[in-house]
Design a protein around this motif. Structure first.
Motif, PDB file in Angstrom:
ATOM      1  N   LYS A   1     -16.982 -27.811 -17.940  1.00 56.91           N
ATOM      2  CA  LYS A   1     -17.468 -27.740 -16.569  1.00 56.91           C
ATOM      3  C   LYS A   1     -18.853 -28.353 -16.596  1.00 56.91           C
ATOM      4  N   ASP A   2     -19.032 -29.449 -15.854  1.00 53.68           N
ATOM      5  CA  ASP A   2     -20.235 -30.270 -15.983  1.00 53.68           C
ATOM      6  C   ASP A   2     -20.325 -30.654 -17.463  1.00 53.68           C
ATOM      7  N   ASP A   3     -21.426 -30.299 -18.140  1.00 58.60           N
ATOM      8  CA  ASP A   3     -21.476 -30.672 -19.565  1.00 58.60           C
ATOM      9  C   ASP A   3     -21.274 -29.484 -20.475  1.00 58.60           C
ATOM     10  N   GLU A   4     -20.856 -28.389 -19.880  1.00 56.50           N
ATOM     11  CA  GLU A   4     -20.772 -27.148 -20.647  1.00 56.50           C
ATOM     12  C   GLU A   4     -19.325 -26.893 -21.078  1.00 56.50           C
ATOM     13  N   THR A   5     -19.171 -26.354 -22.285  1.00 53.19           N
ATOM     14  CA  THR A   5     -17.837 -25.938 -22.731  1.00 53.19           C
ATOM     15  C   THR A   5     -17.685 -24.453 -22.446  1.00 53.19           C
ATOM     16  N   ILE A   6     -16.683 -24.118 -21.654  1.00 56.96           N
ATOM     17  CA  ILE A   6     -16.443 -22.715 -21.320  1.00 56.96           C
ATOM     18  C   ILE A   6     -15.217 -22.236 -22.083  1.00 56.96           C
ATOM     19  N   VAL A   7     -15.381 -21.141 -22.829  1.00 56.99           N
ATOM     20  CA  VAL A   7     -14.243 -20.537 -23.530  1.00 56.99           C
ATOM     21  C   VAL A   7     -13.730 -19.399 -22.655  1.00 56.99           C
ATOM     22  N   PHE A   8     -12.426 -19.380 -22.404  1.00 51.47           N
ATOM     23  CA  PHE A   8     -11.885 -18.335 -21.525  1.00 51.47           C
ATOM     24  C   PHE A   8     -10.591 -17.785 -22.111  1.00 51.47           C
ATOM     25  N   GLU A   9     -10.270 -16.572 -21.705  1.00 52.07           N
ATOM     26  CA  GLU A   9      -9.031 -15.941 -22.162  1.00 52.07           C
ATOM     27  C   GLU A   9      -7.864 -16.550 -21.390  1.00 52.07           C
ATOM     28  N   SER A  10      -6.784 -16.852 -22.103  1.00 50.10           N
ATOM     29  CA  SER A  10      -5.626 -17.442 -21.438  1.00 50.10           C
ATOM     30  C   SER A  10      -4.387 -16.963 -22.166  1.00 50.10           C
TER      31      SER A  10
ATOM     32  N   LEU B   1     -20.650 -20.696 -37.710  1.00 44.79           N
ATOM     33  CA  LEU B   1     -19.641 -21.541 -37.054  1.00 44.79           C
ATOM     34  C   LEU B   1     -18.938 -20.807 -35.909  1.00 44.79           C
ATOM     35  N   VAL B   2     -18.754 -19.493 -36.065  1.00 41.99           N
ATOM     36  CA  VAL B   2     -18.161 -18.689 -34.991  1.00 41.99           C
ATOM     37  C   VAL B   2     -19.046 -18.793 -33.741  1.00 41.99           C
ATOM     38  N   GLU B   3     -20.358 -18.754 -33.953  1.00 41.49           N
ATOM     39  CA  GLU B   3     -21.289 -18.866 -32.829  1.00 41.49           C
ATOM     40  C   GLU B   3     -21.328 -20.292 -32.281  1.00 41.49           C
ATOM     41  N   LYS B   4     -21.430 -21.261 -33.190  1.00 42.26           N
ATOM     42  CA  LYS B   4     -21.559 -22.663 -32.779  1.00 42.26           C
ATOM     43  C   LYS B   4     -20.362 -23.124 -31.944  1.00 42.26           C
ATOM     44  N   TYR B   5     -19.159 -22.711 -32.333  1.00 40.17           N
ATOM     45  CA  TYR B   5     -17.947 -23.167 -31.638  1.00 40.17           C
ATOM     46  C   TYR B   5     -17.404 -22.117 -30.667  1.00 40.17           C
ATOM     47  N   GLN B   6     -18.220 -21.083 -30.402  1.00 42.05           N
ATOM     48  CA  GLN B   6     -17.837 -20.011 -29.461  1.00 42.05           C
ATOM     49  C   GLN B   6     -16.450 -19.445 -29.792  1.00 42.05           C
ATOM     50  N   ILE B   7     -16.209 -19.230 -31.096  1.00 45.44           N
ATOM     51  CA  ILE B   7     -14.896 -18.729 -31.515  1.00 45.44           C
ATOM     52  C   ILE B   7     -14.840 -17.224 -31.211  1.00 45.44           C
ATOM     53  N   PRO B   8     -13.900 -16.799 -30.358  1.00 46.82           N
ATOM     54  CA  PRO B   8     -13.839 -15.361 -30.061  1.00 46.82           C
ATOM     55  C   PRO B   8     -13.538 -14.537 -31.312  1.00 46.82           C
ATOM     56  N   GLY B   9     -12.582 -14.999 -32.133  1.00 45.99           N
ATOM     57  CA  GLY B   9     -12.246 -14.234 -33.331  1.00 45.99           C
ATOM     58  C   GLY B   9     -11.733 -15.110 -34.459  1.00 45.99           C
TER      59      GLY B   9
ATOM     60  N   ASP C   1     -25.438 -49.932 -31.454  1.00 43.43           N
ATOM     61  CA  ASP C   1     -26.634 -50.779 -31.557  1.00 43.43           C
ATOM     62  C   ASP C   1     -27.119 -50.934 -32.994  1.00 43.43           C
ATOM     63  N   ASP C   2     -26.740 -49.981 -33.848  1.00 42.24           N
ATOM     64  CA  ASP C   2     -27.165 -50.083 -35.256  1.00 42.24           C
ATOM     65  C   ASP C   2     -26.172 -50.889 -36.094  1.00 42.24           C
ATOM     66  N   GLY C   3     -25.183 -51.489 -35.433  1.00 45.62           N
ATOM     67  CA  GLY C   3     -24.197 -52.290 -36.175  1.00 45.62           C
ATOM     68  C   GLY C   3     -23.207 -51.455 -36.962  1.00 45.62           C
ATOM     69  N   LYS C   4     -22.982 -50.216 -36.481  1.00 42.38           N
ATOM     70  CA  LYS C   4     -21.997 -49.335 -37.158  1.00 42.38           C
ATOM     71  C   LYS C   4     -20.762 -49.181 -36.272  1.00 42.38           C
ATOM     72  N   LEU C   5     -19.612 -48.988 -36.919  1.00 42.55           N
ATOM     73  CA  LEU C   5     -18.392 -48.744 -36.164  1.00 42.55           C
ATOM     74  C   LEU C   5     -18.388 -47.298 -35.673  1.00 42.55           C
ATOM     75  N   CYS C   6     -18.025 -47.110 -34.400  1.00 43.07           N
ATOM     76  CA  CYS C   6     -18.004 -45.772 -33.811  1.00 43.07           C
ATOM     77  C   CYS C   6     -16.646 -45.457 -33.216  1.00 43.07           C
ATOM     78  N   ALA C   7     -16.271 -44.179 -33.278  1.00 48.12           N
ATOM     79  CA  ALA C   7     -15.020 -43.736 -32.659  1.00 48.12           C
ATOM     80  C   ALA C   7     -15.363 -42.854 -31.476  1.00 48.12           C
ATOM     81  N   LYS C   8     -14.660 -43.077 -30.366  1.00 50.89           N
ATOM     82  CA  LYS C   8     -14.864 -42.212 -29.205  1.00 50.89           C
ATOM     83  C   LYS C   8     -13.524 -41.627 -28.784  1.00 50.89           C
ATOM     84  N   MET C   9     -13.506 -40.299 -28.642  1.00 51.41           N
ATOM     85  CA  MET C   9     -12.308 -39.608 -28.174  1.00 51.41           C
ATOM     86  C   MET C   9     -12.674 -38.730 -27.001  1.00 51.41           C
ATOM     87  N   GLU C  10     -11.665 -38.385 -26.227  1.00 53.73           N
ATOM     88  CA  GLU C  10     -11.909 -37.559 -25.047  1.00 53.73           C
ATOM     89  C   GLU C  10     -12.570 -36.236 -25.435  1.00 53.73           C
ATOM     90  N   GLY C  11     -13.617 -35.903 -24.716  1.00 54.10           N
ATOM     91  CA  GLY C  11     -14.267 -34.614 -24.941  1.00 54.10           C
ATOM     92  C   GLY C  11     -15.108 -34.546 -26.207  1.00 54.10           C
TER      93      GLY C  11
END
Length: 478
Positions: free
Chosen positions: A241-250, A19-27, A416-426
């Motif tokens: 940025k475009d379709d990429e998630t960039i993790v940065f120090e802030s 999960l650390v790798e999948k979500y680019q978690i620094p620590g 299209d499959d007749g299921k309820l879907c939720a959409k949120m920003e990002g």
């Protein structure tokens, strides 16, 4: 379960790394204790990625809304001292407090503020309170800002916050005590109550009556109070940025003097495991009796439903059936923070889990560690539900857009499959599964979230409760 170990430690650590790798978690750091003794600690990644500085159980992170339970500890200490009662009216201590409904204002008690049941919908004031520090966040060459936040004038003090609440345009959700919706504003004002009743600042009260007696040496509201302790995590954030998630120090810490009681404490895994002793050990940390057992009981009573199988006490959430045990927990999320605190008092089991990036599955990982300790499958869920079959016609009722005064919005549509879907920003669209009348479950970032639709007297859907907040259906939403 006499000898305390994680049964599947290697498997658990492999999952943490995944999960650390999948979500680019620094620590990411986690600690587990049994009867107050640390038996497992894990550090994955770094507190400072660029310089490859490792994490420890003494690394200082923000803890976000886990701060709310500290605020409630303070209120209950003041109740024990005979200086207030949780059933007192808020206006007894904050006479200038107003909402746009005088009748309801006069019924709001400290208890309602502590349980998020005063009736406030989500309000945007937290952004106003943080706006001075938000303005220092980096801007990017592509013209994007780090954070999209509502534009609100700076709210410097409790008095200004009360003025904003008094003048705000919103509709209360119902009479005090009837509706749950998470409110940072109410918790900020509990800080004001602590100040007025104790006669000292909220931050000083925390230090003198909770942090110092509990031996929490590295827990502060301001990093400059750490007296040379260098083991401090950097803050990280994400941007698209475009379709990429960039993790940065802030490393620009957000702060809000008028909102500190709602989510601005900083702490460490070791300090937080001392703090969890309050809930495991009848209010006692080492030799210090921070709260009476009666006050701990009051804090961990499930007063109002806040999720499908979760209830809110005072600054903590209660899951009455976590694999057959009562789980006391709370999470925290703010810039550079995904924190989670868990306690199963009956087993003497406590845990704290924290990442230096918001919106990542700290809670999932801590729950996995608890499941493993209980000899359950590592990635299993304690929520036992069967999906209901709803026709497309039945699902149509739930279609629409729901918005929050904090800036969040969710769109529900039928795919299209007749299921309820939720959409949120990002976020990618998620299928939401019906599990009970007006209740749905969906998965996002490894975790299960419940959504509850709310109806008016005529049975028409007017709001949805999601992420512990009630969002109003917009007119556009059909």
């Amino acid at each position: 379960m006499g000898h305390e170990i994680l049964k599947k430690e290697k498997e658990f650590e492999a999952y943490c790394n995944e999960l650390v790798e999948k979500y680019q978690i620094p620590g990411y750091a986690i600690g587990l204790a049994k009867n107050g003794k640390l038996f497992y600690e894990g550090g994955f990644g770094f507190r400072d990625k660029e310089n490859q500085l490792p994490l420890s159980s003494d690394t200082v992170f923000g803890i976000g809304s886990v701060t709310k339970s500290f605020t409630c500890v303070a209120i209950l200490q003041l109740q024990e001292a005979g200086k207030l009662s949780v059933h007192d009216l808020v206006i007894k201590y904050l006479p200038e407090f107003k909402t746009n409904n005088d009748e309801f204002t006069k019924q709001m008690t400290i208890h309602h503020f502590m349980t998020h049941s005063a009736g406030f919908p989500p309000l945007p004031n937290l952004y106003g309170a943080m706006s001075k520090t938000l303005a220092k966040d980096p801007k990017f060459e592509d013209g994007n800002e780090e954070q999209k936040t509502p534009e609100i004038p700076y709210i410097a003090s409790y008095e200004e916050l009360m003025e904003c609440i008094g003048k705000g345009e919103y509709t209360l959700l119902g009479a005090p005590g009837t509706e749950f919706s998470y409110s940072n504003d109410c918790y900020a004002l509990l800080g004001a109550v602590v100040e007025r009743v104790s006669g000292i600042s909220y931050e000083k009260y925390m230090k003198d009556f909770i942090l110092e007696p509990a031996g929490m040496k590295h827990s502060v509201f301001h990093l400059h109070d750490l007296d040379g302790h260098k083991d401090i995590s950097n803050l990280y954030n994400t941007r698209k940025k475009d379709d990429e998630t960039i993790v940065f120090e802030s490393n620009n810490q957000w702060d809000a003097p008028s909102m500190r009681a709602a989510g601005f404490l900083k702490s460490t895994v070791n300090d937080m495991l001392k703090y969890t002793e309050i809930f495991r050990n009848g209010g006692k940390v080492g030799n210090a009796q921070i709260l009476t057992p009666e006050s701990v009981e009051a804090m961990t009573t499930p007063y109002i439903q806040c999720g499908y199988d979760e209830f809110y006490g005072y600054g903590v959430m209660i899951t009455p059936d976590f694999y057959g045990y009562k789980l006391i927990e709370h999470g925290g999320s703010i810039k550079g923070v995904a924190a989670q605190m868990n306690i199963i008092p009956e087993l003497g089991l406590t845990g704290f889990s924290i990442a230096n990036l918001a919106g990542v599955p700290s809670k999932k990982l801590l729950n996995c560690a608890f499941a493993d300790y209980l000899e359950k499958p590592l990635k299993s869920s304690h929520v036992n539900v069967t999906e209901k079959n709803l026709s497309v016609d039945q699902l149509k009722e739930y279609v629409g857009q729901f918005v929050s005064g904090e800036g969040g919005k969710v769109d529900f549509s039928i795919n299209d499959d007749g299921k309820l879907c939720a959409k949120m920003e990002g976020m990618v669209d998620s299928v939401v599964r019906p599990i009970a009348e007006d209740w749905f479950l969906f998965e996002m970032r490894e975790e299960e979230y419940a959504i509850r639709f709310r109806r008016d007297e005529e049975g028409k859907i007017i709001r949805c409760a999601f992420g512990f907040r009630q969002l109003a259906k917009t007119e556009l939403g059909g």
